[in-house]
Design a protein around this motif. Structure first.
Motif, PDB file in Angstrom:
ATOM      1  N   LEU A 295       0.849  -1.248  -0.107  1.00 43.34           N
ATOM      2  CA  LEU A 295      -0.113  -0.001   0.011  1.00 43.34           C
ATOM      3  C   LEU A 295       0.959   1.245  -0.069  1.00 43.34           C
ATOM      4  O   LEU A 295       2.093   1.116   0.195  1.00 43.34           O
ATOM      5  N   ALA A 296       0.071   2.484  -0.123  1.00 45.82           N
ATOM      6  CA  ALA A 296       0.717   3.922  -0.430  1.00 45.82           C
ATOM      7  C   ALA A 296      -0.289   4.763   0.374  1.00 45.82           C
ATOM      8  O   ALA A 296      -1.440   4.413   0.209  1.00 45.82           O
ATOM      9  N   SER A 297       0.190   5.791   0.801  1.00 44.20           N
ATOM     10  CA  SER A 297      -0.648   6.737   1.505  1.00 44.20           C
ATOM     11  C   SER A 297      -0.299   8.098   0.926  1.00 44.20           C
ATOM     12  O   SER A 297       0.973   8.495   0.828  1.00 44.20           O
ATOM     13  N   GLY A 298      -1.324   9.086   0.603  1.00 40.29           N
ATOM     14  CA  GLY A 298      -1.170  10.285   0.424  1.00 40.29           C
ATOM     15  C   GLY A 298      -1.737  11.232   1.335  1.00 40.29           C
ATOM     16  O   GLY A 298      -2.807  11.388   1.482  1.00 40.29           O
ATOM     17  N   GLY A 299      -1.027  11.595   2.507  1.00 42.28           N
ATOM     18  CA  GLY A 299      -1.532  12.409   3.169  1.00 42.28           C
ATOM     19  C   GLY A 299      -2.609  11.861   4.135  1.00 42.28           C
ATOM     20  O   GLY A 299      -3.062  12.517   5.251  1.00 42.28           O
ATOM     21  N   HIS A 300      -2.694  10.719   4.409  1.00 40.06           N
ATOM     22  CA  HIS A 300      -3.718   9.914   5.176  1.00 40.06           C
ATOM     23  C   HIS A 300      -3.116   9.463   6.543  1.00 40.06           C
ATOM     24  O   HIS A 300      -2.147   9.061   6.522  1.00 40.06           O
ATOM     25  N   PRO A 301      -3.983   9.246   7.654  1.00 32.86           N
ATOM     26  CA  PRO A 301      -3.631   8.528   8.669  1.00 32.86           C
ATOM     27  C   PRO A 301      -3.203   7.209   8.551  1.00 32.86           C
ATOM     28  O   PRO A 301      -3.735   6.677   7.527  1.00 32.86           O
ATOM     29  N   PRO A 302      -2.017   6.784   9.008  1.00 35.34           N
ATOM     30  CA  PRO A 302      -1.713   5.488   8.742  1.00 35.34           C
ATOM     31  C   PRO A 302      -2.380   4.327   9.230  1.00 35.34           C
ATOM     32  O   PRO A 302      -3.238   4.341  10.096  1.00 35.34           O
ATOM     33  N   ALA A 303      -2.371   3.333   8.518  1.00 33.62           N
ATOM     34  CA  ALA A 303      -3.071   1.985   8.790  1.00 33.62           C
ATOM     35  C   ALA A 303      -2.613   1.397   9.967  1.00 33.62           C
ATOM     36  O   ALA A 303      -1.418   1.662  10.163  1.00 33.62           O
TER      37      ALA A 303
END
Length: 424
Positions: A295-303
């Motif tokens: 996965l990758a995140s764009g400015g989102h709270p971490p999984a």
């Protein structure tokens, strides 16, 4: 003062003149008063009535005095009220006032009036007659009718506004459902759960999530949050979901997918009202009793990952930038494995930014990790149920939409959850 004869005026004659003037004035005041006067015998026969009231009735004195009773002037409803309330009250107390009745005019019109009556008694205390004052209440009744119409109009407007709001809320609920999957698909070897909390039934939220197949052996998922609320945010949500799905089918690499989304949003909104979002996008690859996660995140709270051993920790994706703000962005990818009993939790910031306690402090990521670690590792749906209860406990401290998506591998052996002593 001297008379022409040079003699002083006779005092008795002067007094007589003044008395005559006073009597004329009193009589004129009685007859031409701005209200009606009448006197009735104890059986209700009208003995005296002034000109003002006769003019209201459209009758002559000879038609009324000695020929009509007070109740003959009233409408049918007024007569009933007179017999059941007015007359008994007057008999008991000797006076009544402020009674609203209607009197009948000669032309058949009803004249609304306010009545005050008082019994005149003899020196021996015996009732002799009833003196009644009649006030014209037509203007007051008109005002009351207008006030009632205004209140009725306001009440109708309120009911119409409530009906319109209910229809709007129903339409918004349908639109909100169309921005989310009707139900999550069944993934072999994987369990999934989801929940969506709407902070306001009057506004479309900007949170979103999805789970869908890429090919025979891989599945894609995403969860995110569009800035703002309402129709404009819903438009961005729809575009974001469509873009993520399309980009994933072309190249499912998480960083590539988020980069494509950034390009689309930036190109679409850079010249007008700027719109952006945060999102996590990932790919699942089940196999051999475990599930690979990329996965990758764009400015989102971490999984957050709940492990089967009772621990919970975040999967860091540092440096992920907001999606749609800049033409060039950086996203960080991460990988992990989910084993039997492990659950991956994705959430929007409505959860961690909820206000708690008397100081209304942010709930925060540390509290979420502690809460998740304290839950039995019994699978994604059980974790969603626990988090739903947590959201409810926030009450009015939860003032933002919140989306939850859980993905995990069912435990190899069912875990028994101890039952509290109070429930046994």
């Amino acid at each position: 003062m001297m008379c022409r004869t040079g003699q002083e005026p006779d005092g008795d004659a002067t007094d007589a003149v003044f008395i005559s003037l006073l009597e004329d004035s009193a009589e004129e005041l009685y007859e031409q008063a701005p209200c009606g006067y009448l006197s009735t015998l104890m059986d209700g026969t009208i003995a005296k009535i002034n000109t003002t009231l006769l003019d209201w009735l459209g009758l002559s004195r000879s038609q009324v005095v000695g020929r009509m009773r007070f109740t003959d002037l009233l409408t049918v409803g007024g007569r009933l009220y007179h017999e059941t309330h007015f007359a008994p009250l007057l008999q008991m107390s000797g006076a009544v006032s402020g009674i609203a009745l209607d009197i009948k005019a000669a032309a058949g019109q009803r004249v609304p009036v306010l009545i005050a009556s008082k019994v005149k008694v003899s020196e021996d205390g015996e009732p002799m007659l009833v003196r009644t004052t009649v006030f014209d209440a037509r203007e007051r009744r008109g005002y009351e009718a207008e006030l009632l119409r205004s209140r009725q109009a306001a009440e109708e407007a309120r009911r119409q506004a409530e009906a319109d709001r209910e229809r709007l809320q129903e339409a918004l609920a349908v639109l909100q459902q169309n921005l989310l999957p009707a139900q999550l698909p069944t993934v072999p070897g994987l369990e999934a759960g989801s929940y969506y909390h709407t902070a306001s039934a009057d506004l479309l939220g900007g949170d979103f999530y999805d789970l869908f197949p890429l090919d025979a052996g891989r599945w894609a998922f995403f969860l995110g949050d569009v800035c703002g609320k309402g129709p404009k945010a819903a438009t961005v949500t729809s575009l974001t979901r469509y873009t993520l799905r399309t980009a994933a089918l072309h190249d499912p690499d998480p960083v590539t997918v988020l980069t494509t989304l950034n390009t689309v949003l930036h190109e679409r909104y850079r010249s007008g009202d700027p719109r952006y979002c945060t999102a996590i996008f990932g790919v699942l690859k089940p196999g051999d009793g475990q599930v690979g996660v990329h996965l990758a995140s764009g400015g989102h709270p971490p999984a957050l990952i709940q492990r089967a051993d009772g621990t919970a920790d975040y999967l860091p994706t540092p440096g992920g930038m907001l999606i749609g703000v800049l033409p060039q962005v950086h996203f960080t990818a991460a990988r992990t494995q989910l084993f039997p009993g492990d659950t991956l939790l994705l959430y929007t910031d409505g959860l961690t930014e909820a206000r708690t306690g008397p100081e209304r402090e942010l709930y925060g990521e540390d509290a979420l990790r502690t809460f998740t670690a304290g839950q039995p590792p019994t699978g994604p749906q059980a974790l969603v149920t626990a988090l739903t209860g947590l959201l409810t406990s926030f009450g009015d401290g939860l003032d933002d939409d919140t989306a939850l998506l859980t993905l995990g591998v069912p435990p190899a052996h069912p875990i028994s959850v101890p039952i509290p002593a109070s429930e046994t």
